[in-house]
Scaffold this motif. Structure first.
Motif, PDB file in Angstrom:
ATOM      1  N   TYR A  83     -16.214  16.093 -26.521  1.00  0.00           N
ATOM      2  CA  TYR A  83     -15.152  16.414 -25.563  1.00  0.00           C
ATOM      3  C   TYR A  83     -14.492  17.719 -25.970  1.00  0.00           C
ATOM      4  CZ  TYR A  83     -12.337  13.746 -29.029  1.00  0.00           C
ATOM      5  OH  TYR A  83     -11.762  13.256 -30.171  1.00  0.00           O
ATOM      6  N   ARG A 188     -11.785  11.032 -21.722  1.00  0.00           N
ATOM      7  CA  ARG A 188     -10.509  11.753 -21.726  1.00  0.00           C
ATOM      8  C   ARG A 188     -10.521  12.855 -20.670  1.00  0.00           C
ATOM      9  NH1 ARG A 188      -9.477  11.299 -27.646  1.00  0.00           N
ATOM     10  NH2 ARG A 188     -11.025   9.797 -28.332  1.00  0.00           N
ATOM     11  N   ASP A 256      -7.163  16.328 -24.676  1.00  0.00           N
ATOM     12  CA  ASP A 256      -8.149  15.436 -25.308  1.00  0.00           C
ATOM     13  C   ASP A 256      -7.519  14.103 -25.703  1.00  0.00           C
ATOM     14  OD1 ASP A 256      -7.003  17.573 -27.036  1.00  0.00           O
ATOM     15  OD2 ASP A 256      -7.657  16.241 -28.638  1.00  0.00           O
ATOM     16  N   ASN A 257      -6.195  14.018 -25.638  1.00  0.00           N
ATOM     17  CA  ASN A 257      -5.521  12.765 -25.989  1.00  0.00           C
ATOM     18  C   ASN A 257      -4.968  12.069 -24.751  1.00  0.00           C
ATOM     19  OD1 ASN A 257      -6.086  13.124 -28.693  1.00  0.00           O
ATOM     20  ND2 ASN A 257      -4.176  14.207 -29.098  1.00  0.00           N
ATOM     21  N   ASP A 266      -4.854   7.638 -29.065  1.00  0.00           N
ATOM     22  CA  ASP A 266      -4.701   8.568 -30.190  1.00  0.00           C
ATOM     23  C   ASP A 266      -3.277   8.608 -30.728  1.00  0.00           C
ATOM     24  OD1 ASP A 266      -7.334   8.998 -30.190  1.00  0.00           O
ATOM     25  OD2 ASP A 266      -7.284  11.130 -29.785  1.00  0.00           O
TER      26      ASP A 266
HETATM   27 MG    MG Z   1      -7.360  12.959 -30.409  1.00  0.00          MG
END
Ligand code: MG
Ligand code: AMP
Length: 487
Positions: A83, A188, A256-257, A266
């Motif tokens: 990702y 994500r 990405d979170n 995360d």
């Molecule tokens: Mg992360």
């Protein structure tokens, strides 16, 4: 990986690997290395049961072998997912640098969940990192994610923590550990960004179709990708409203979170608001306050704009029109968030009906809390259990008169109102100092405080005297709380 003689069939794993049917650039199959001497730390029995997994015949040392990755789950093809992500506003190629997706478990009721090991060693996406995790942060994620689940906030869950008995070097040497994470999926916003940037439009389309099939099977509109965007926006509006209502600061809302499923994911530098200061930031690397408590809704909208712009090639051939569609969709986020938040705040105040003036009443309360530096959680607990104590504070007294008049206008009784408040205002949250204290003992291998806190956090709406007693702010002398990423 070795196949040791444990009767894995009896546990009830039903592993599928549908993610490996996606284009190859989205993941790497991983050959894992054995952990030489793993040992058991934590196991979430009730979560296992809810997944249809029976570990009653499995010893703790066997659990340690399974959840460090030494024993392969039946049919599992371990992969690391690729990702990307906007980290503090800048796009980077990332991927599971220290995690391993063992596969998807199909539960007895037919739902599909990812089983992932975190801290399980380097992968092709480790970018020079060691791929490892330390015991403290893994236990921290265990505790906070389980507390979030008990608060009815969508979240990834924690099934197990095991020690690897390998040292992990951070500023000092620490005990290495692996967390087993359960999630609706680990897709994500950054997975979509990666798919387009690395694979191109057809990879993006494959991922979007997969995501729709897995998470939003009811989508069958003419423009399924616009519907996907709208569904993700709705799920995030709900999620972020719940964070704000409960005083949770994620701390690192990079793209990405942000999970497409709408789960909190995360748990790095996350922390809990104490004194009501909307600009609160705990993360040691968030110098500009980008991810401050009050900024979370706007940052979510920013992340969703990145998601929308990634989907542009799928939305409509005419890219001008596609941009307009994406923009219109993203603009629905803040109003949707506001609706969710307002309706949650009404519940926190025991209000059943909706009146136009409610927003003013809520704002006024928050202003008083801010000015008088009141504790966010205790304010709502006190309004629920001990409203008269607030009469003493002058500004509160005035507000309380308005509040009481407002409550008296509804059909429901005061008792009903209090029942509603007790169902949404937690009697305890994982306050930073409580978590730190529990962890300081747990990392010295005394889990008694950790387990005790975990028990209190599992029933946050019970209002036991022990919970109310434990739910106190840190002493004024405490140094300002700081949290750290990727630890
Ligand atoms: Mg992360
Ligand atoms: P996080 O801040 O935990 O969301 O991580 C951001 C990125 O860094 C992700 O791609 C992680 O997989 C990666 N990462 C974090 N810690 C490590 C580590 N110790 N070794 C390798 N990669 C890591």
């Amino acid at each position: 990986m070795v196949n040791k003689k444990i009767n894995m069939e009896r546990i009830g794993f039903q592993i599928d690997n549908s993610y490996t049917e996606l284009p190859k650039e989205l993941y790497s199959v991983i050959e894992t290395k054995d952990v030489s001497n793993p040992s058991f730390v934590m196991f979430n029995e009730s979560l296992a049961e809810s997944l249809g997994l029976d570990f009653s015949m499995i010893s703790d040392s066997e659990k340690a072998e399974i959840f460090c990755g030494n024993i392969r789950l039946p049919n599992s093809i371990p992969i690391a997912q690729a990702y990307g992500g906007h980290q503090f506003g800048r796009f980077t190629f990332l991927g599971d640098g220290r995690a391993l997706l063992l596969g998807e478990h199909i539960t007895p009721d037919g739902s599909r969940v990812d089983i992932q090991l975190k801290g399980s060693g380097p992968t092709p996406y480790s970018r020079g990192g060691d791929g490892l995790a330390a015991l403290g942060p893994m236990l921290r994620e265990f505790l906070i994610s389980e507390a979030m689940a008990a608060l009815n906030i969508p979240t990834t869950r924690s099934l197990a923590v095991v020690l690897t008995n390998q040292r992990v070097h951070r500023q000092v040497d620490l005990d290495g550990a692996v967390l087993t994470r359960i999630a609706k999926s680990h897709i994500r916003v950054g997975t979509f960004q990666y798919a387009l940037a690395q694979g191109g439009v057809e990879t993006l389309r494959a991922l979007a179709d997969y995501t729709i099939h897995r998470h939003f099977p009811n989508i069958n509109d003419e423009n399924r990708y616009l519907e996907l965007l709208n569904e993700v926006i709705k799920a995030q509006a709900k999620l972020i409203a719940q964070w704000q209502l409960v005083g949770f600061i994620h701390g690192v809302m990079n793209t990405d979170n942000m999970a497409i499923s709408g789960e909190t994911i995360d748990y790095g530098p996350c922390a809990w608001l104490d004194t009501y200061e909307p600009k609160t930031v705990y993360s040691s690397i968030d110098y500009s306050g980008r991810y401050a408590f009050i900024n979370q809704p706007a940052i979510a909208a920013w992340n969703l704009a990145r998601f929308a712009e990634t989907l542009l090639p799928l939305l409509e051939k005419d890219q001008f029109l596609a941009q307009k569609m994406a923009q219109d969709a993203v603009e629905t986020f803040l109003p949707l968030f506001k609706d969710e938040w307002l309706s949650g705040m009404r519940k926190k105040l025991g209000l059943f009906s909706e009146e136009v003036e409610d927003e003013g009443l809520i704002d006024e309360l928050l202003n008083i809390m801010h000015k008088q530096k009141l504790d966010y959680h205790l304010t709502f607990v006190n309004l629920t259990t001990n409203i008269d104590a607030y009469e003493k504070k002058f500004e509160f007294a005035e507000w309380l008169i308005k509040y009481r008049i407002r409550r008296s206008r509804q059909r429901e009784s005061l008792d009903e109102s209090i029942v509603l408040m007790k169902s949404v205002n937690p009697a305890i949250v994982p306050r930073n100092h409580l978590v730190e204290e529990a962890l300081s003992h747990a990392t010295e291998h005394d889990l008694s405080k950790f387990n005790h806190l975990l028990e209190l956090l599992k029933t946050p709406f019970q209002y036991s005297s022990e919970q109310l007693q434990a739910n106190q702010p840190a002493s004024a002398s405490s140094v300002p709380y700081k949290t750290f990423c990727g630890t």
